[in-house]
Enzyme design. Sequence first.
Site, PDB file in Angstrom:
ATOM      1  N   TRP A 184       0.788  -1.391  -0.017  1.00 45.96           N
ATOM      2  CA  TRP A 184      -0.045  -0.035   0.005  1.00 45.96           C
ATOM      3  C   TRP A 184       0.762   1.165   0.159  1.00 45.96           C
ATOM      4  CZ3 TRP A 184      -0.479   3.884   3.973  1.00 45.96           C
ATOM      5  CH2 TRP A 184      -1.372   4.895   3.653  1.00 45.96           C
ATOM      6  N   GLU A 225      -2.813  -2.772  -2.646  1.00 41.12           N
ATOM      7  CA  GLU A 225      -4.104  -2.212  -1.890  1.00 41.12           C
ATOM      8  C   GLU A 225      -4.562  -0.799  -2.444  1.00 41.12           C
ATOM      9  OE1 GLU A 225      -3.431  -1.631   2.396  1.00 41.12           O
ATOM     10  OE2 GLU A 225      -5.599  -1.254   2.598  1.00 41.12           O
ATOM     11  N   LYS A 227      -6.824   2.869  -2.732  1.00 42.40           N
ATOM     12  CA  LYS A 227      -7.407   3.650  -1.917  1.00 42.40           C
ATOM     13  C   LYS A 227      -8.057   5.041  -2.604  1.00 42.40           C
ATOM     14  CE  LYS A 227      -6.447   5.964   2.530  1.00 42.40           C
ATOM     15  NZ  LYS A 227      -5.544   5.835   3.771  1.00 42.40           N
ATOM     16  N   ASP A 258      -9.562  -2.962   1.152  1.00 37.64           N
ATOM     17  CA  ASP A 258      -9.906  -2.261   2.482  1.00 37.64           C
ATOM     18  C   ASP A 258     -11.116  -1.776   2.413  1.00 37.64           C
ATOM     19  OD1 ASP A 258      -9.934  -0.307   4.642  1.00 37.64           O
ATOM     20  OD2 ASP A 258      -7.836  -0.754   4.865  1.00 37.64           O
ATOM     21  N   HIS A 261     -11.884   2.063   1.976  1.00 39.04           N
ATOM     22  CA  HIS A 261     -11.099   2.843   0.849  1.00 39.04           C
ATOM     23  C   HIS A 261     -11.920   3.069  -0.327  1.00 39.04           C
ATOM     24  CE1 HIS A 261      -6.516   1.618   2.458  1.00 39.04           C
ATOM     25  NE2 HIS A 261      -7.422   2.134   3.156  1.00 39.04           N
ATOM     26  N   HIS A 285      -8.653  -6.372   3.906  1.00 37.21           N
ATOM     27  CA  HIS A 285      -8.584  -5.343   4.977  1.00 37.21           C
ATOM     28  C   HIS A 285      -9.788  -5.226   5.568  1.00 37.21           C
ATOM     29  CE1 HIS A 285      -4.330  -3.944   4.809  1.00 37.21           C
ATOM     30  NE2 HIS A 285      -4.267  -5.233   5.116  1.00 37.21           N
ATOM     31  N   ASP A 293     -12.294   7.040   6.057  1.00 33.45           N
ATOM     32  CA  ASP A 293     -11.439   5.784   6.325  1.00 33.45           C
ATOM     33  C   ASP A 293     -11.081   5.869   7.544  1.00 33.45           C
ATOM     34  OD1 ASP A 293      -9.897   3.565   5.799  1.00 33.45           O
ATOM     35  OD2 ASP A 293      -8.122   4.536   4.902  1.00 33.45           O
ATOM     36  N   ASP A 295     -11.037   3.748  10.288  1.00 30.40           N
ATOM     37  CA  ASP A 295     -10.529   2.523  10.843  1.00 30.40           C
ATOM     38  C   ASP A 295     -11.031   2.191  12.191  1.00 30.40           C
ATOM     39  OD1 ASP A 295      -8.648   1.165   8.664  1.00 30.40           O
ATOM     40  OD2 ASP A 295      -7.837   3.255   8.930  1.00 30.40           O
ATOM     41  N   ASP A 325      -7.893  -4.366   9.486  1.00 32.81           N
ATOM     42  CA  ASP A 325      -7.071  -3.147   9.447  1.00 32.81           C
ATOM     43  C   ASP A 325      -8.053  -1.980  10.195  1.00 32.81           C
ATOM     44  OD1 ASP A 325      -5.612  -0.983   9.039  1.00 32.81           O
ATOM     45  OD2 ASP A 325      -5.558  -1.000   6.918  1.00 32.81           O
TER      46      ASP A 325
HETATM   47  C1  RNT Z   1      -3.982   2.705   4.813  1.00 31.50           C
HETATM   48  C2  RNT Z   1      -4.129   1.375   4.393  1.00 31.50           C
HETATM   49  C3  RNT Z   1      -3.071   0.454   4.974  1.00 31.50           C
HETATM   50  C4  RNT Z   1      -2.827   0.648   6.650  1.00 31.50           C
HETATM   51  C5  RNT Z   1      -1.772  -0.348   7.257  1.00 31.50           C
HETATM   52  C6  RNT Z   1      -1.139   0.181   8.347  1.00 31.50           C
HETATM   53  O1  RNT Z   1      -5.179   3.434   4.382  1.00 31.50           O
HETATM   54  O2  RNT Z   1      -5.448   0.716   4.894  1.00 31.50           O
HETATM   55  O3  RNT Z   1      -3.560  -0.756   5.043  1.00 31.50           O
HETATM   56  O4  RNT Z   1      -3.796   0.962   7.187  1.00 31.50           O
HETATM   57  O5  RNT Z   1      -0.857  -0.963   6.470  1.00 31.50           O
HETATM   58 ZN    ZN Z   2      -5.713  -1.279   4.913  1.00 32.13          ZN
END
Ligand code: RNT
Ligand code: ZN
Length: 417
Positions: A184, A225, A227, A258, A261, A285, A293, A295, A325
């Site tokens: 990523w 990954e 985003k 993710d 994302h 993720h 985003d 998390d 994640d």
């Molecule tokens: C960031 C991505 C990535 C990170 C991690 C720490 O937006 O989601 O995966 O969260 O690698």
């Molecule tokens: Zn991620």
Amino acid sequence: MENIIKAYELAKEAYASIGVDTDAVMEQLKKIKISLHCWQGDDIAGFLFKDQALSGGIQVTGNYPGAATTVAELRQDLDKALSMIPGKHKLSLHAIYADTDEKVDLDELEPKHFATWVEWAKERGMGLDFNPTCFSHPMADSGFTISSADEKVRKFWIEHCRRSRIIGEYFGRELGMKAATNFWFPDGYKDIPVDREAPRARMMTALDEVFAGDIDEANNTNAIESKVFGIGAESYTVGSNEFCLGYASTRKKAVCLDAGHFHPTEVISDKIPTVLLFTDELLLHVSRPVRWDSDHVVIMDDELVAIAQSLVRTGLIERTHIGLDFFDASINRIAAWVIGTRNMIKALLRAMLEPTEAMKKLELGGDYTSRLAMMEELKSYPFAAVWDYYCMTMGVPVRESWLKEVKEYEQEVLLKR
Ligand code: RNT
Ligand code: ZN
């Protein structure tokens, strides 16, 4: 305990009446591995560079006491969390979690810097996954890493990523369990770019360099990954969804989806079966975006249930690496791992307790009335009784009894740090 068994026996009958064998489902569930993300334990600080601020347009908020600051503390916390999660799983490491006394930069990392992690995982019968850390480093200060127009910067990250593949392969080989290495990149512009193509072309060429050469990869899957935006990269992200999907499908790589994302009304539960038509494997993720985003810790919301259903109903779980994640520093970090991981497993159990074949028949037969009726009735089937029984037989705390353990651990360990 007696009540749990009684409730299970009743649930077993209820599911048997719709053709679902709960004992067989639990056997299946035992085989599924979730990859716990190491970075929930210390707010993505890592051990390689002390006092390096988190960058890359991601942010951890909160200042709950007790974050791990050493490898030993992180392992102690992980062991605690794992003791409350049923099954044998994997740990996903970021490059900055190397365990070494050597002063080593990201473009110098080797398998030996992770040897103690491999030992740790072996002792626990666990697997390991890997992530190059393309942020929180002076070489990422421009907001660009592998797609930088500066050749020196680009080369640095290409070398870091190339070495990361080797470390992922080492994990998979040593542990006899295929690793997933996730790439990523935070690369992007805060404001509107003139040229939307050049950074992507550079990223494509750079990735081709990363993946060149004859590194044996029988034991490692490489995933890219995508985003939609990051903090400070609101207008343009190089590694967009189309970029990553295009790259992965033409280069025989995997995509990492993710949950946070994408645009707010897009869901990865719908992307899972689409992406896997074009790639052999998939990395997830699993996360919970709240307005952005953010998390947040994974909860049992509609999207988590839908993600599990997408994986289970299709059988695509066989080709998917399920990673987590999220990072919340406003609550007990061990509780965050336990809540999120237990929810992921519980959602998979719920999906596995569906009479999938019968429901597919209804759909194909055009009986959408029965399809909707079954979907709704299934929501109040006694899956919780199966979950409780599963936790009990797997030797982990049933229901919220784990919370007491976390609170004790907080008093005895975390608050003394
Ligand atoms: C960031 C991505 C990535 C990170 C991690 C720490 O937006 O989601 O995966 O969260 O690698
Ligand atoms: Zn991620």
